[in-house]
Design a protein around this motif. Structure first.
Motif, mmCIF file in Angstrom:
data_model
loop_
_atom_site.group_PDB
_atom_site.id
_atom_site.type_symbol
_atom_site.label_atom_id
_atom_site.label_comp_id
_atom_site.label_asym_id
_atom_site.label_seq_id
_atom_site.Cartn_x
_atom_site.Cartn_y
_atom_site.Cartn_z
ATOM 1 N N HIS A 76 0.805 -1.227 0.000
ATOM 2 C CA HIS A 76 0.000 0.000 0.000
ATOM 3 C C HIS A 76 0.831 1.266 0.000
ATOM 4 N N LYS A 77 2.111 1.173 0.403
ATOM 5 C CA LYS A 77 2.866 2.411 0.571
ATOM 6 C C LYS A 77 4.206 2.462 -0.140
ATOM 7 N N ALA A 78 4.662 1.337 -0.722
ATOM 8 C CA ALA A 78 6.027 1.334 -1.259
ATOM 9 C C ALA A 78 6.211 0.219 -2.278
ATOM 10 N N ILE A 79 7.380 0.280 -2.948
ATOM 11 C CA ILE A 79 7.865 -0.789 -3.813
ATOM 12 C C ILE A 79 9.205 -1.242 -3.244
ATOM 13 N N TYR A 80 9.364 -2.553 -3.096
ATOM 14 C CA TYR A 80 10.570 -3.124 -2.509
ATOM 15 C C TYR A 80 11.271 -3.985 -3.552
ATOM 16 N N GLU A 81 12.568 -3.776 -3.714
ATOM 17 C CA GLU A 81 13.339 -4.558 -4.680
ATOM 18 C C GLU A 81 14.761 -4.707 -4.159
ATOM 19 N N ASP A 89 9.303 4.734 -1.600
ATOM 20 C CA ASP A 89 7.989 5.149 -1.112
ATOM 21 C C ASP A 89 7.115 5.609 -2.268
ATOM 22 N N ARG A 90 5.884 5.163 -2.262
ATOM 23 C CA ARG A 90 4.872 5.657 -3.195
ATOM 24 C C ARG A 90 3.509 5.191 -2.692
ATOM 25 N N ASP A 91 2.506 5.997 -2.896
ATOM 26 C CA ASP A 91 1.148 5.625 -2.516
ATOM 27 C C ASP A 91 0.591 4.690 -3.572
ATOM 28 N N ALA A 92 -0.007 3.595 -3.151
ATOM 29 C CA ALA A 92 -0.581 2.648 -4.112
ATOM 30 C C ALA A 92 -1.763 3.231 -4.871
ATOM 31 N N GLU A 93 -2.434 4.196 -4.305
ATOM 32 C CA GLU A 93 -3.642 4.724 -4.930
ATOM 33 C C GLU A 93 -3.367 5.254 -6.333
ATOM 34 N N GLY A 94 -3.946 4.580 -7.332
ATOM 35 C CA GLY A 94 -3.822 4.988 -8.720
ATOM 36 C C GLY A 94 -2.526 4.574 -9.394
ATOM 37 N N TYR A 95 -1.650 3.848 -8.698
ATOM 38 C CA TYR A 95 -0.367 3.468 -9.290
ATOM 39 C C TYR A 95 -0.586 2.438 -10.396
ATOM 40 N N GLU A 96 0.019 2.654 -11.558
ATOM 41 C CA GLU A 96 -0.160 1.770 -12.704
ATOM 42 C C GLU A 96 1.103 0.957 -12.960
ATOM 43 N N LEU A 97 0.963 -0.357 -12.944
ATOM 44 C CA LEU A 97 2.050 -1.233 -13.346
ATOM 45 C C LEU A 97 2.156 -1.278 -14.863
ATOM 46 N N SER A 98 1.034 -1.067 -15.534
ATOM 47 C CA SER A 98 0.950 -0.993 -16.988
ATOM 48 C C SER A 98 -0.372 -0.300 -17.303
ATOM 49 N N PRO A 99 -0.644 0.015 -18.570
ATOM 50 C CA PRO A 99 -1.932 0.640 -18.880
ATOM 51 C C PRO A 99 -3.154 -0.209 -18.507
ATOM 52 N N SER A 100 -2.960 -1.512 -18.342
ATOM 53 C CA SER A 100 -4.075 -2.391 -17.994
ATOM 54 C C SER A 100 -4.063 -2.850 -16.541
ATOM 55 N N LEU A 101 -3.094 -2.409 -15.762
ATOM 56 C CA LEU A 101 -2.955 -2.872 -14.375
ATOM 57 C C LEU A 101 -2.823 -1.684 -13.436
ATOM 58 N N ARG A 102 -3.808 -1.494 -12.570
ATOM 59 C CA ARG A 102 -3.821 -0.346 -11.667
ATOM 60 C C ARG A 102 -4.106 -0.805 -10.241
ATOM 61 N N LEU A 103 -3.392 -0.185 -9.307
ATOM 62 C CA LEU A 103 -3.627 -0.412 -7.883
ATOM 63 C C LEU A 103 -4.509 0.691 -7.320
ATOM 64 N N ILE A 104 -5.406 0.309 -6.395
ATOM 65 C CA ILE A 104 -6.175 1.301 -5.651
ATOM 66 C C ILE A 104 -6.196 0.889 -4.184
ATOM 67 N N ARG A 105 -6.318 1.862 -3.315
ATOM 68 C CA ARG A 105 -6.446 1.578 -1.889
ATOM 69 C C ARG A 105 -7.881 1.159 -1.569
#
Length: 204
Positions: A101-106, A112-128
């Motif tokens: 919900h709050k970050a990307i780990y690698e 840090d990033r908010d998951a709300e509206g984050y797009e992994l691709s044009p067809s894949l979106r995260l929402i809280r």
């Protein structure tokens, strides 16, 4: 599906594909729990959703191998929330970026990033979508075959709900998130059961 909510929440693209690697179950809030583990692909992304508790790791790796993929081919892992029954096997995918919900780990990097509206691709979106826990997120996948598929974690444990989640800290927040997902999706993949239609029969 509500057109206004679709415009706001659903991804623009419809090119993703998905496979349920393992259909989970829950007999109670205690013994007898397995996660529904999903694979989603789009635009070069190979995504695992909720690699949690299963009877054996082969229940995840064997169906993945049948798709011609190994653990190192996975580019991203999405964790709907941080309960152990949904995340226990995340370490299988050591090369993947892990999203919560709050970050990307690698590897040893934390972005840090908010998951709300984050797009992994044009067809894949995260929402809280808080409710089952405060950090719940949903992956909305615009697919070619099934419309918008919501990988919603434990907003619903299984197709019948439960209507009253016994571990949800706030029933009103859970209902708001369920309604948001139902407005955007055509199909819902719950945390511990098989997919079900996002229609009037879905628990709210």
């Amino acid at each position: 599906m509500n057109d206004m909510s679709e415009t706001h929440d659903a991804p623009v693209g419809r090119s993703a594909a998905y496979t349920i690697l393992h259909t989970g179950y829950t007999l109670s809030t205690g013994p007898g729990v397995a996660a529904t583990v999903s694979y989603v692909s789009d635009a070069g992304r190979h995504v695992i959703v909720d690699p949690g508790m299963v009877p054996g790791r082969d229940r995840i790796l064997r169906p993945l191998a049948e798709l011609g993929l190994g653990p190192d081919d996975i580019t991203d892992v999405v964790l709907s929330h941080h309960h152990p029954d949904n995340i226990l096997n995340v370490g299988l995918f050591a090369r993947a970026r892990v999203h919560d919900h709050k970050a990307i780990y690698e590897a040893d990097q934390w972005t840090d990033r908010d998951a709300e509206g984050y797009e992994l691709s044009p067809s894949l979106r995260l929402i809280r979508t808080p409710g089952h826990s405060p950090e719940d997120i949903t992956l909305l996948a615009g697919t070619t075959a099934s419309g918008v598929v919501a990988f919603a974690g434990d907003l619903w444990w299984r197709p019948d709900g439960p209507a009253e989640d016994p571990v949800a800290p706030d029933r009103d927040t859970l209902r708001e998130s369920r309604l948001r997902v139902l407005a955007a999706a055509d199909l819902i993949v719950p945390g511990h059961g098989g997919p079900f239609a996002a229609d009037d029969r879905a628990p709210r």
